[in-house]
Design a protein around this motif. Structure first.
Motif, PDB file in Angstrom:
ATOM      1  N   ALA A   1       0.908  -1.153   0.125  1.00 31.80           N
ATOM      2  CA  ALA A   1       0.079   0.119  -0.069  1.00 31.80           C
ATOM      3  C   ALA A   1       0.916   1.238   0.008  1.00 31.80           C
ATOM      4  N   LEU A   2       2.027   1.390  -0.796  1.00 29.57           N
ATOM      5  CA  LEU A   2       3.109   2.143  -0.740  1.00 29.57           C
ATOM      6  C   LEU A   2       2.243   3.788  -1.130  1.00 29.57           C
ATOM      7  N   LEU A   3       1.672   3.787  -1.828  1.00 27.37           N
ATOM      8  CA  LEU A   3       1.150   5.058  -2.373  1.00 27.37           C
ATOM      9  C   LEU A   3      -0.586   5.368  -1.929  1.00 27.37           C
ATOM     10  N   GLU A   4      -0.983   4.585  -0.822  1.00 20.53           N
ATOM     11  CA  GLU A   4      -2.379   4.659  -0.302  1.00 20.53           C
ATOM     12  C   GLU A   4      -2.061   5.773   0.710  1.00 20.53           C
ATOM     13  N   PRO A   5      -2.973   6.783   0.858  1.00 18.77           N
ATOM     14  CA  PRO A   5      -3.011   7.825   1.739  1.00 18.77           C
ATOM     15  C   PRO A   5      -2.927   7.395   3.145  1.00 18.77           C
ATOM     16  N   LYS A   6      -3.495   6.461   3.944  1.00 21.31           N
ATOM     17  CA  LYS A   6      -3.327   5.983   4.948  1.00 21.31           C
ATOM     18  C   LYS A   6      -1.842   5.545   5.149  1.00 21.31           C
ATOM     19  N   ARG A   7      -1.261   4.841   4.515  1.00 23.66           N
ATOM     20  CA  ARG A   7       0.148   4.221   4.628  1.00 23.66           C
ATOM     21  C   ARG A   7       1.011   5.635   4.372  1.00 23.66           C
ATOM     22  N   MET A   8       0.743   6.307   3.488  1.00 21.54           N
ATOM     23  CA  MET A   8       1.796   7.368   3.291  1.00 21.54           C
ATOM     24  C   MET A   8       1.819   8.440   4.658  1.00 21.54           C
ATOM     25  N   ILE A   9       0.810   8.528   5.420  1.00 23.06           N
ATOM     26  CA  ILE A   9       0.537   9.376   6.362  1.00 23.06           C
ATOM     27  C   ILE A   9       1.358   8.645   7.405  1.00 23.06           C
ATOM     28  N   GLN A  10       1.337   7.512   7.629  1.00 25.87           N
ATOM     29  CA  GLN A  10       1.718   6.411   8.604  1.00 25.87           C
ATOM     30  C   GLN A  10       3.287   6.555   8.427  1.00 25.87           C
ATOM     31  N   ASP A  11       3.709   6.450   7.350  1.00 30.41           N
ATOM     32  CA  ASP A  11       5.177   6.584   6.861  1.00 30.41           C
ATOM     33  C   ASP A  11       5.745   8.031   7.062  1.00 30.41           C
ATOM     34  N   GLU A  12       5.121   9.046   6.412  1.00 30.76           N
ATOM     35  CA  GLU A  12       5.805  10.251   6.430  1.00 30.76           C
ATOM     36  C   GLU A  12       5.228  11.203   7.327  1.00 30.76           C
ATOM     37  N   GLY A  13       4.391  10.927   8.289  1.00 31.41           N
ATOM     38  CA  GLY A  13       3.737  11.786   9.022  1.00 31.41           C
ATOM     39  C   GLY A  13       2.852  12.580   8.259  1.00 31.41           C
ATOM     40  N   LEU A  14       2.043  13.371   8.955  1.00 32.00           N
ATOM     41  CA  LEU A  14       1.010  14.405   8.094  1.00 32.00           C
ATOM     42  C   LEU A  14       1.761  15.298   7.512  1.00 32.00           C
ATOM     43  N   GLY A  15       2.782  15.860   8.056  1.00 30.22           N
ATOM     44  CA  GLY A  15       3.367  17.138   7.304  1.00 30.22           C
ATOM     45  C   GLY A  15       4.260  16.619   6.005  1.00 30.22           C
ATOM     46  N   GLY A  16       4.529  15.511   5.994  1.00 33.90           N
ATOM     47  CA  GLY A  16       5.370  14.777   5.041  1.00 33.90           C
ATOM     48  C   GLY A  16       4.566  14.449   4.049  1.00 33.90           C
ATOM     49  N   PHE A  17       3.263  14.020   4.344  1.00 35.61           N
ATOM     50  CA  PHE A  17       2.270  13.769   3.545  1.00 35.61           C
ATOM     51  C   PHE A  17       1.852  14.912   2.714  1.00 35.61           C
ATOM     52  N   LEU A  18       1.510  16.033   3.312  1.00 36.34           N
ATOM     53  CA  LEU A  18       1.091  17.284   2.727  1.00 36.34           C
ATOM     54  C   LEU A  18       2.055  17.943   1.787  1.00 36.34           C
ATOM     55  N   LYS A  19       3.332  17.641   2.197  1.00 36.48           N
ATOM     56  CA  LYS A  19       4.579  18.142   1.383  1.00 36.48           C
ATOM     57  C   LYS A  19       4.328  17.415   0.045  1.00 36.48           C
ATOM     58  N   PHE A  20       4.253  16.095   0.214  1.00 40.35           N
ATOM     59  CA  PHE A  20       4.001  15.220  -1.093  1.00 40.35           C
ATOM     60  C   PHE A  20       2.900  15.640  -1.926  1.00 40.35           C
ATOM     61  N   VAL A  21       1.711  15.892  -1.262  1.00 42.28           N
ATOM     62  CA  VAL A  21       0.390  16.245  -1.935  1.00 42.28           C
ATOM     63  C   VAL A  21       0.866  17.661  -2.606  1.00 42.28           C
ATOM     64  N   LYS A  22       1.404  18.546  -2.072  1.00 41.25           N
ATOM     65  CA  LYS A  22       1.839  19.921  -2.446  1.00 41.25           C
ATOM     66  C   LYS A  22       2.603  19.718  -4.195  1.00 41.25           C
ATOM     67  N   ASN A  23       3.534  18.851  -3.731  1.00 44.57           N
ATOM     68  CA  ASN A  23       4.347  18.594  -4.959  1.00 44.57           C
ATOM     69  C   ASN A  23       3.737  17.760  -6.240  1.00 44.57           C
ATOM     70  N   MET A  24       2.562  17.039  -5.608  1.00 44.19           N
ATOM     71  CA  MET A  24       1.942  16.463  -6.734  1.00 44.19           C
ATOM     72  C   MET A  24       1.019  17.530  -7.515  1.00 44.19           C
ATOM     73  N   VAL A  25       0.354  18.539  -6.682  1.00 44.17           N
ATOM     74  CA  VAL A  25      -0.170  19.593  -7.419  1.00 44.17           C
ATOM     75  C   VAL A  25       0.609  20.425  -8.340  1.00 44.17           C
ATOM     76  N   THR A  26       1.930  20.604  -7.878  1.00 40.63           N
ATOM     77  CA  THR A  26       2.699  21.555  -8.737  1.00 40.63           C
ATOM     78  C   THR A  26       3.348  21.194  -9.647  1.00 40.63           C
ATOM     79  N   ASN A  27       3.558  19.598  -9.601  1.00 39.51           N
ATOM     80  CA  ASN A  27       4.403  19.012 -10.669  1.00 39.51           C
ATOM     81  C   ASN A  27       3.861  18.104 -11.328  1.00 39.51           C
ATOM     82  N   PRO A  28       3.004  18.362 -12.493  1.00 41.20           N
ATOM     83  CA  PRO A  28       2.105  17.741 -13.367  1.00 41.20           C
ATOM     84  C   PRO A  28       2.643  16.487 -13.898  1.00 41.20           C
TER      85      PRO A  28
END
Length: 267
Positions: A210-237
């Motif tokens: 479940a490497l790229l599932e939101p629940k696992r990503m929050i568990q792995d990266e922490g909420l801040g790391g997950f939000l940083k990843f989401v921001k990069n997804m938005v700004t990097n098509p």
């Protein structure tokens, strides 16, 4: 492992990067199929300590190295031929004078026989051919002292009796998505690989892939790391397109894929 071939075709780098380095560029630090939960379970079973000489194959950006160095071992040696994760790894190792990095292939480390009490390798054997897998496991066994432990954390197939045509199709889809050959094994095959090098499997644990599932990503990266990843997804098509494509393949094949970890001891 040999250094990945550079693709000189035009277009965004995100179109060409191997999957794990793409995810690292997008801000992901835990690049293991079973997540930090599996790494922690395996480390608990392997029990690294202050008396250990530790060697890590393919440490990437140093996420597992943080845990290994936290026990203040006798020595820590990272073995990696690739430059991509070197700056982040160097930052992790900086406070520990007993830590060093060797630029070498995991199949030919150049280290002395019996120089390690614990060898760790995560998310790297899966990307090797059968001969490459065997060579790396044999090298781990060579550098382990008698009684030493080898921890592996990889991508698995399940159940053990999957039809060959299913295995072939899943491998093809994975390899196209992550842009590197992906050859997972079943639990039985992973066990056989380790045992063929004179290692005795003592612990096995599986987890969902479940490497790229939101629940696992929050568990792995922490909420801040997950939000940083989401921001990069938005700004990097270009990056977003690749990541979503990878997740689509993972989801399409989740009934056949899992994450598997094993700890084996040198006899």
């Amino acid at each position: 492992m040999s250094e990945p071939r550079r693709d000189l075709r035009p277009g965004p780098e995100e179109h060409r990067l191997q999957g794990h380095w793409l995810l690292a560029k997008m801000g992901k630090r835990v690049l293991r199929p079973g997540g930090i939960e599996m790494t922690q379970r395996l480390l608990s079973a392997a029990a690294p300590s202050t008396t250990d000489r530790i060697v890590e194959f393919g440490p990437g950006v140093g996420r597992t190295a943080e845990h290994l160095l936290a026990v203040n071992p006798v020595s820590y040696t990272a073995v990696d031929p690739n430059p991509e994760g070197a700056p982040a790894l160097a930052e992790v190792m900086a406070p520990y004078p007993q830590a060093q990095k060797v630029t070498a292939d995991a199949a030919e480390t150049g280290l002395e026989d019996g120089c390690a009490d614990l060898v760790v390798g995560e998310a790297m054997l899966t990307m090797q051919s059968p001969a490459g897998k065997a060579a790396i496991v044999a090298e781990a066994a060579r550098i382990l002292a008698p009684g030493g432990r080898y921890l592996v954390h990889e991508l698995g197939f399940h159940p053990d009796n999957l039809p060959a045509e299913v295995v072939k199709e899943v491998q093809k889809g994975l390899s196209r998505s992550i842009k590197v050959g992906a050859r997972p094994l079943t639990e039985q095959e992973w066990r056989k690989l380790l045992e063929s090098a004179g290692l005795e499997v003592e612990f096995v644990w599986t987890n969902a892939m479940a490497l790229l599932e939101p629940k696992r990503m929050i568990q792995d990266e922490g909420l801040g790391g997950f939000l940083k990843f989401v921001k990069n997804m938005v700004t990097n098509p270009a990056g977003r397109k690749r990541v979503l494509g990878m997740r689509k393949v993972f989801r399409a094949n989740r009934e056949y894929l899992n994450a598997i970890g094993l700890v084996a001891r040198k006899l």
